[in-house]
Motif scaffolding. Structure first.
Motif, PDB file in Angstrom:
ATOM      1  N   CYS A   3      44.194  10.508 -22.593  1.00  0.00           N
ATOM      2  CA  CYS A   3      43.578   9.289 -22.090  1.00  0.00           C
ATOM      3  C   CYS A   3      44.088   8.987 -20.687  1.00  0.00           C
ATOM      4  O   CYS A   3      45.295   8.970 -20.446  1.00  0.00           O
ATOM      5  CB  CYS A   3      43.890   8.119 -23.022  1.00  0.00           C
ATOM      6  N   LEU A   5      43.999   6.219 -19.193  1.00  0.00           N
ATOM      7  CA  LEU A   5      44.553   4.883 -19.065  1.00  0.00           C
ATOM      8  C   LEU A   5      45.925   4.769 -19.714  1.00  0.00           C
ATOM      9  O   LEU A   5      46.873   4.311 -19.087  1.00  0.00           O
ATOM     10  CB  LEU A   5      43.591   3.848 -19.667  1.00  0.00           C
ATOM     11  N   CYS A  49      43.897   2.860 -26.915  1.00  0.00           N
ATOM     12  CA  CYS A  49      43.499   1.737 -26.055  1.00  0.00           C
ATOM     13  C   CYS A  49      41.998   1.485 -26.093  1.00  0.00           C
ATOM     14  O   CYS A  49      41.514   0.548 -25.481  1.00  0.00           O
ATOM     15  CB  CYS A  49      43.956   1.966 -24.617  1.00  0.00           C
ATOM     16  N   LEU A  51      39.535   3.072 -24.708  1.00  0.00           N
ATOM     17  CA  LEU A  51      38.753   3.400 -23.519  1.00  0.00           C
ATOM     18  C   LEU A  51      37.897   4.621 -23.832  1.00  0.00           C
ATOM     19  O   LEU A  51      38.417   5.689 -24.169  1.00  0.00           O
ATOM     20  CB  LEU A  51      39.661   3.690 -22.321  1.00  0.00           C
ATOM     21  N   GLN A  53      35.596   7.682 -22.573  1.00  0.00           N
ATOM     22  CA  GLN A  53      35.762   8.410 -21.312  1.00  0.00           C
ATOM     23  C   GLN A  53      35.245   9.846 -21.406  1.00  0.00           C
ATOM     24  O   GLN A  53      35.124  10.425 -22.492  1.00  0.00           O
ATOM     25  CB  GLN A  53      37.233   8.440 -20.918  1.00  0.00           C
ATOM     26  N   GLN A 218      34.368   6.517 -17.238  1.00  0.00           N
ATOM     27  CA  GLN A 218      34.759   5.725 -18.404  1.00  0.00           C
ATOM     28  C   GLN A 218      33.740   4.618 -18.665  1.00  0.00           C
ATOM     29  O   GLN A 218      32.940   4.269 -17.801  1.00  0.00           O
ATOM     30  CB  GLN A 218      36.155   5.134 -18.265  1.00  0.00           C
ATOM     31  N   TYR A 220      33.367   0.761 -20.685  1.00  0.00           N
ATOM     32  CA  TYR A 220      34.292  -0.313 -21.024  1.00  0.00           C
ATOM     33  C   TYR A 220      33.747  -1.304 -22.045  1.00  0.00           C
ATOM     34  O   TYR A 220      32.608  -1.774 -21.946  1.00  0.00           O
ATOM     35  CB  TYR A 220      34.626  -1.124 -19.769  1.00  0.00           C
ATOM     36  N   SER A 224      39.046  -2.929 -23.485  1.00  0.00           N
ATOM     37  CA  SER A 224      39.615  -1.835 -22.692  1.00  0.00           C
ATOM     38  C   SER A 224      39.663  -2.196 -21.209  1.00  0.00           C
ATOM     39  O   SER A 224      40.578  -1.777 -20.490  1.00  0.00           O
ATOM     40  CB  SER A 224      38.812  -0.544 -22.906  1.00  0.00           C
ATOM     41  N   ALA A 228      42.778  -2.023 -18.561  1.00  0.00           N
ATOM     42  CA  ALA A 228      42.676  -1.315 -17.285  1.00  0.00           C
ATOM     43  C   ALA A 228      43.080  -2.215 -16.124  1.00  0.00           C
ATOM     44  O   ALA A 228      43.835  -1.809 -15.229  1.00  0.00           O
ATOM     45  CB  ALA A 228      41.250  -0.801 -17.092  1.00  0.00           C
TER      46      ALA A 228
END
Length: 410
Positions: A3, A5, A49, A51, A53, A218, A220, A224, A228
């Motif tokens: 990830c 992030l 998290c 996210l 992606q 990514q 959102y 998330s 970020a």
């Protein structure tokens, strides 16, 4: 793949769209006999998290140094930007002593409204060609990718910004932490950051899978996005739900030390995301099956139309359209050509599928039976623009969220 992030290695598949070329690399006629590079288009979500992606297989430098997308060719998008500027001026009390910076400012579609109000502004735009178009409109623009270093350099030269705008760029950068720190470097310690980005909630709920392409690294949720922004020292204060791009979120953030408690709207949207299952794997489980249904329905329509001798052409050559065309395997035998208002694309061909791109006037000349609308997110604007198709009994076709054939009245 880890990830980008939080660094977790636990990423789970959401949908695999195969491999496609970069969606904005339109081909010239001379390139039709040359090979094209394709890259996997496989969306995953981080279970730490949340996210969503893509792997960063293409760098922003590959895509944005010379860019085919000019925001001002969408009338509704320019109007959206104008309304935003008017609202921000009132909300934040901006005046002639204020300073506004837009990151990924494109051709000045938004900052032209700031400048018209007598407010000092600056665009930070990586694409040389569209940045030049902004300067021709009188919008000061520097040609840079945002990083913590460039953010600090812009601040040192021009001063801290009262408002930093980042519309439809937060998905376009693989270094989300560095970009967030760049936003913090630009904004004043008591300033504001406004970010608009497509909402993963509507992408999932409305089958908007064609917005998955390589320059969107990514996708959102508000949950998330909060994480970020926090990675750069920014805290979410408020959120607005917008109809743009099929469903977007406008995130209002401030430096963490000046932020205070988030609004009730933030809590409400987080609750909606949780209810939809997007804070756990359950919310993503059926998406790939619904994507397959969109593909089958569109291909069935096109193949039946071809068998019946019906003519089908496209309207628009957006990035999302190229995801759809490549995933469905649509070629000129099923879609004779598409048209676009952007003259940069005229005489070129769609990446991968190699469908000719012509000027919009061609539709009235050829009077096709059907017009497949690829930028479906501009449905209201384009239904009005294409109302003349009804003069000869032509119909509009919208592929997302599900196949819909629409009669129009001239």
């Amino acid at each position: 793949m880890t990830c980008r992030l939080c660094g977790s290695g636990d990423l789970q598949s959401v949908v695999d769209l195969g491999a496609t070329p970069p969606c904005e690399l339109f081909l010239t006629e001379a390139q039709l006999d040359e090979p094209e590079m394709t890259y996997p288009l496989h969306l995953r979500v981080c279970t730490s998290c949340w996210l969503a992606q893509l792997p960063p297989l293409i760098t922003p430098e590959d895509t944005f140094t010379e860019y085919a997308y000019f925001s001002s060719y969408s009338t509704s998008w320019v109007e959206h930007a104008k309304r935003f500027v008017e609202g921000a001026v009132g909300r934040l009390g901006l005046d002639q002593d204020s300073f506004v910076v837009e990151v990924a400012s494109n051709d000045g579609y938004l900052l032209q409204h700031v400048a018209a109000g007598g407010i000092r502004c600056l665009g930070v735009e990586p694409s040389v060609n569209v940045g030049a178009a902004a300067r021709e409109k009188g919008v000061p623009t520097v040609t840079e990718f945002l990083s913590p270093e460039t953010g600090a350099a812009v601040r040192a030269e021009h001063g801290p910004a009262d408002l930093v705008v980042a519309n439809n760029v937060y998905a376009h950068i693989p270094d989300v932490v560095g970009f967030s720190k760049g936003l913090r470097a630009l904004v004043a310690d008591d300033g504001w950051v406004s970010v608009e980005v497509q909402h993963l909630l509507t992408l999932i709920e409305l089958n908007q899978y064609d917005t998955i392409y390589h320059e969107h690294f990514q996708y959102y949720t508000v949950a998330s996005a909060m994480r970020a922004l926090a990675s750069g020292g920014l805290a979410l204060v408020d959120v607005e739900l917008l109809p743009t791009h099929g469903g977007s979120i406008r995130l209002w953030a401030r430096p963490a030390e000046a932020a205070g408690e988030p609004s009730r709207a933030v809590t409400d949207v987080l609750d909606r995301e949780k209810a939809a299952g997007l804070h756990e794997l359950a919310g993503y489980a059926e998406f790939a099956k619904r994507v397959a249904t969109v593909r089958r329905d569109l291909l069935s329509f096109l193949t039946v139309a071809a068998a019946q001798g019906r003519s089908v052409v496209g309207y628009g050559a957006p990035g999302k359209g190229n995801t759809l065309l490549n995933h469905c395997g649509i070629r000129p035998d099923l879609l004779t050509y598409t048209v676009d208002r952007n003259p940069y694309k005229h005489g070129r061909y769609t990446p991968g599928t190699r469908i000719p791109i012509l000027s919009p006037e061609r539709i009235a000349e050829d009077r096709p039976d059907y017009v497949l609308v690829l930028p479906w997110n501009l449905r209201a604007e384009l239904t009005e623009q294409l109302s003349y198709v009804g003069e000869w009994g032509g119909r509009l076709v919208f592929p997302i969220p599900g196949l819909e054939i629409v009669e129009v009245k001239p």
